[in-house]
Scaffold this motif. Structure first.
Motif, PDB file in Angstrom:
ATOM      1  N   GLY A  61       2.310   3.872  -5.555  1.00 26.24           N
ATOM      2  CA  GLY A  61       2.017   2.917  -6.629  1.00 26.24           C
ATOM      3  C   GLY A  61       3.048   1.793  -6.613  1.00 26.24           C
ATOM      4  N   HIS A  62       4.338   2.181  -6.541  1.00 23.33           N
ATOM      5  CA  HIS A  62       5.412   1.179  -6.466  1.00 23.33           C
ATOM      6  C   HIS A  62       5.269   0.342  -5.195  1.00 23.33           C
ATOM      7  N   ALA A  63       5.102   1.046  -4.061  1.00 24.42           N
ATOM      8  CA  ALA A  63       5.118   0.370  -2.758  1.00 24.42           C
ATOM      9  C   ALA A  63       3.965  -0.630  -2.640  1.00 24.42           C
ATOM     10  N   LEU A  64       2.776  -0.223  -3.095  1.00 26.06           N
ATOM     11  CA  LEU A  64       1.620  -1.110  -2.932  1.00 26.06           C
ATOM     12  C   LEU A  64       1.687  -2.291  -3.894  1.00 26.06           C
ATOM     13  N   MET A  65       2.246  -2.064  -5.087  1.00 25.62           N
ATOM     14  CA  MET A  65       2.438  -3.185  -6.018  1.00 25.62           C
ATOM     15  C   MET A  65       3.465  -4.157  -5.443  1.00 25.62           C
ATOM     16  N   ALA A  66       4.546  -3.616  -4.853  1.00 30.35           N
ATOM     17  CA  ALA A  66       5.577  -4.475  -4.248  1.00 30.35           C
ATOM     18  C   ALA A  66       4.968  -5.306  -3.125  1.00 30.35           C
ATOM     19  N   ARG A  67       4.051  -4.702  -2.389  1.00 26.85           N
ATOM     20  CA  ARG A  67       3.422  -5.418  -1.279  1.00 26.85           C
ATOM     21  C   ARG A  67       2.640  -6.632  -1.782  1.00 26.85           C
ATOM     22  N   ARG A  68       2.066  -6.502  -2.967  1.00 32.48           N
ATOM     23  CA  ARG A  68       1.351  -7.649  -3.564  1.00 32.48           C
ATOM     24  C   ARG A  68       2.263  -8.842  -3.735  1.00 32.48           C
ATOM     25  N   PHE A  69       3.573  -8.576  -3.912  1.00 34.05           N
ATOM     26  CA  PHE A  69       4.540  -9.661  -4.066  1.00 34.05           C
ATOM     27  C   PHE A  69       5.238  -9.961  -2.739  1.00 34.05           C
ATOM     28  N   GLY A  70       4.655  -9.439  -1.649  1.00 33.96           N
ATOM     29  CA  GLY A  70       5.195  -9.741  -0.320  1.00 33.96           C
ATOM     30  C   GLY A  70       6.429  -8.940   0.054  1.00 33.96           C
ATOM     31  N   ILE A  71       6.636  -7.790  -0.602  1.00 37.82           N
ATOM     32  CA  ILE A  71       7.824  -6.985  -0.316  1.00 37.82           C
ATOM     33  C   ILE A  71       7.414  -5.692   0.373  1.00 37.82           C
ATOM     34  N   LYS A  72       8.035  -5.429   1.531  1.00 34.89           N
ATOM     35  CA  LYS A  72       7.732  -4.194   2.253  1.00 34.89           C
ATOM     36  C   LYS A  72       8.565  -3.044   1.694  1.00 34.89           C
ATOM     37  N   THR A  73       8.101  -1.817   1.934  1.00 33.16           N
ATOM     38  CA  THR A  73       8.839  -0.621   1.535  1.00 33.16           C
ATOM     39  C   THR A  73       9.095   0.190   2.800  1.00 33.16           C
ATOM     40  N   PRO A  74      10.289   0.037   3.418  1.00 35.50           N
ATOM     41  CA  PRO A  74      10.548   0.715   4.694  1.00 35.50           C
ATOM     42  C   PRO A  74      10.433   2.233   4.585  1.00 35.50           C
ATOM     43  N   ASP A  75      10.918   2.823   3.490  1.00 32.60           N
ATOM     44  CA  ASP A  75      10.789   4.274   3.378  1.00 32.60           C
ATOM     45  C   ASP A  75      10.689   4.756   1.938  1.00 32.60           C
ATOM     46  N   ILE A  76      10.098   5.931   1.812  1.00 31.02           N
ATOM     47  CA  ILE A  76       9.936   6.595   0.514  1.00 31.02           C
ATOM     48  C   ILE A  76      10.525   7.988   0.662  1.00 31.02           C
TER      49      ILE A  76
END
Ligand SMILES: [Zn+2]
Length: 356
Positions: A61-76
């Motif tokens: 949920g966090h990672a995909l929302m961040a992606r909407r703002f152009g931010i990648k999530t390298p790891d969880i």
């Protein structure tokens, strides 16, 4: 060092599991087995694995929302308290940070709705039964999703609510101070949880309390450090008075240098001042403890993968490299000559001096 290992890549992020998640699994299985036998143990472990899936969904949920703002999530990384999605950077606007923070608990609310639609009991009727094996897996899962959402909305670091709280505080004060307040809240929550865990004899709660405490503290330090780093250039932070080794120096010479200086890492410079690598105290001690002859060249234990920056590089850009494990960052001129270097320790010193 990180106490976690990788399960592979999912939706563009590396999924890592902290070792304590398995402690939780083992504890749950063992407790159920010793009180109610194998079927209960299997059911409880299945419950924790289902919970684990909900935590993964929360983090995405966090990672995909961040992606909407152009931010990648390298790891969880999954922890017993609900996991950490490590975003490559924080959103620039506080409102985006709020959306990213809210997206996680929102996923748990959605899962709860779905489970209730599938026939799970409402929380009040299941609450009394959460600890018994009579309650169905569905009921317990629905309840725990609600609990995950509620726990993560506590307005204190490292919970998601802490990010929302900080974003609101940022409207009135600077980010470092706002983080410190939200993190102090987290430590109060941690102490309360720890007390609750100890008085009710629940080791998982104590574990969560320790995590919350440590994470709240490190978030606060990290933000303070980045705030200083943003204002400082490499040339203002580097060590310029140091003892260097030459490529022909032996391990014995390096050992003497460890004794006669306070340095823990020694740059190896060739005749024209170009960096060959770093010999660290740790590697030297390891070599001396083994059977390596002291006449061996020091370059045989040298680390050569040293990040290099220019004099006017921002300190913020070098922080991540240092924390990924490089012994030092070399500060070089355009021509490639090393004029100084930066270590974790001297950044720590800089913090104390500049953060006032
Ligand atoms: Zn979250």
């Amino acid at each position: 060092m990180t106490w976690s290992f990788s399960l592979g890549r999912v939706l563009g992020s590396e999924l890592r599991v902290h070792v304590t998640f398995f402690l939780l699994l083992a504890w749950v299985g063992f407790a159920a087995y010793s009180s109610a036998g194998l079927p209960a143990a299997i059911e409880n472990v299945a419950f924790v694995l289902a919970l684990f899936a909900c935590v993964v969904a929360h983090e995405f949920g966090h990672a995909l929302m961040a992606r909407r703002f152009g931010i990648k999530t390298p790891d969880i990384t999954l922890l017993p308290i609900g996991g950490l999605a490590r975003l490559e950077r924080m959103p620039e606007q506080p409102i985006q940070e709020v959306w990213v923070a809210l997206a996680g608990p929102a996923v748990n609310i959605v899962i709860w709705f779905v489970l209730v639609a599938l026939g799970a009991g409402m929380p009040l009727e299941t609450m009394a039964q959460i600890d018994t094996t009579d309650s169905s897996l569905l009921n317990r899962l629905a309840y725990v999703n609600l609990l995950l959402a509620a726990f993560n909305m506590i307005p204190a670091f490292p919970m998601d609510g802490g990010r929302v709280f900080r974003a609101l505080l940022c409207l009135k004060m600077d980010r470092v101070k706002a983080t410190r307040i939200a993190a102090s809240g987290g430590q109060v929550v941690a102490v309360a949880l720890g007390f609750l865990g100890l008085s009710s004899g629940n080791p998982i709660l104590v574990l969560i309390a320790i995590f919350v405490f440590v994470a709240a503290n490190s978030e606060s330090q990290d933000v303070a450090m980045r705030s200083v780093a943003r204002r400082v250039l490499a040339r203002d932070a580097m060590i310029t008075e140091f003892r260097a080794l030459s490529p022909t120096d032996s391990l014995a010479t390096a050992a003497q240098a460890v004794i006669s200086t306070t340095q823990h890492e020694f740059p190896v410079l060739d005749g024209s001042g170009v960096l060959q690598g770093f010999v660290t105290r740790d590697r030297l001690f390891a070599a001396l403890a083994g059977d390596t002859p002291r006449s061996e060249p020091a370059t045989s234990i040298m680390e050569t993968d040293i990040p290099r920056v220019q004099l006017t590089s921002g300190l913020e850009t070098v922080l991540d490299t240092l924390y990924k494990g490089a012994p030092a960052i070399a500060v070089c001129t355009q021509a490639g000559n090393m004029v100084g270097y930066i270590t974790r320790e001297n950044i720590g010193e800089l913090m104390v001096i500049r953060s006032r």
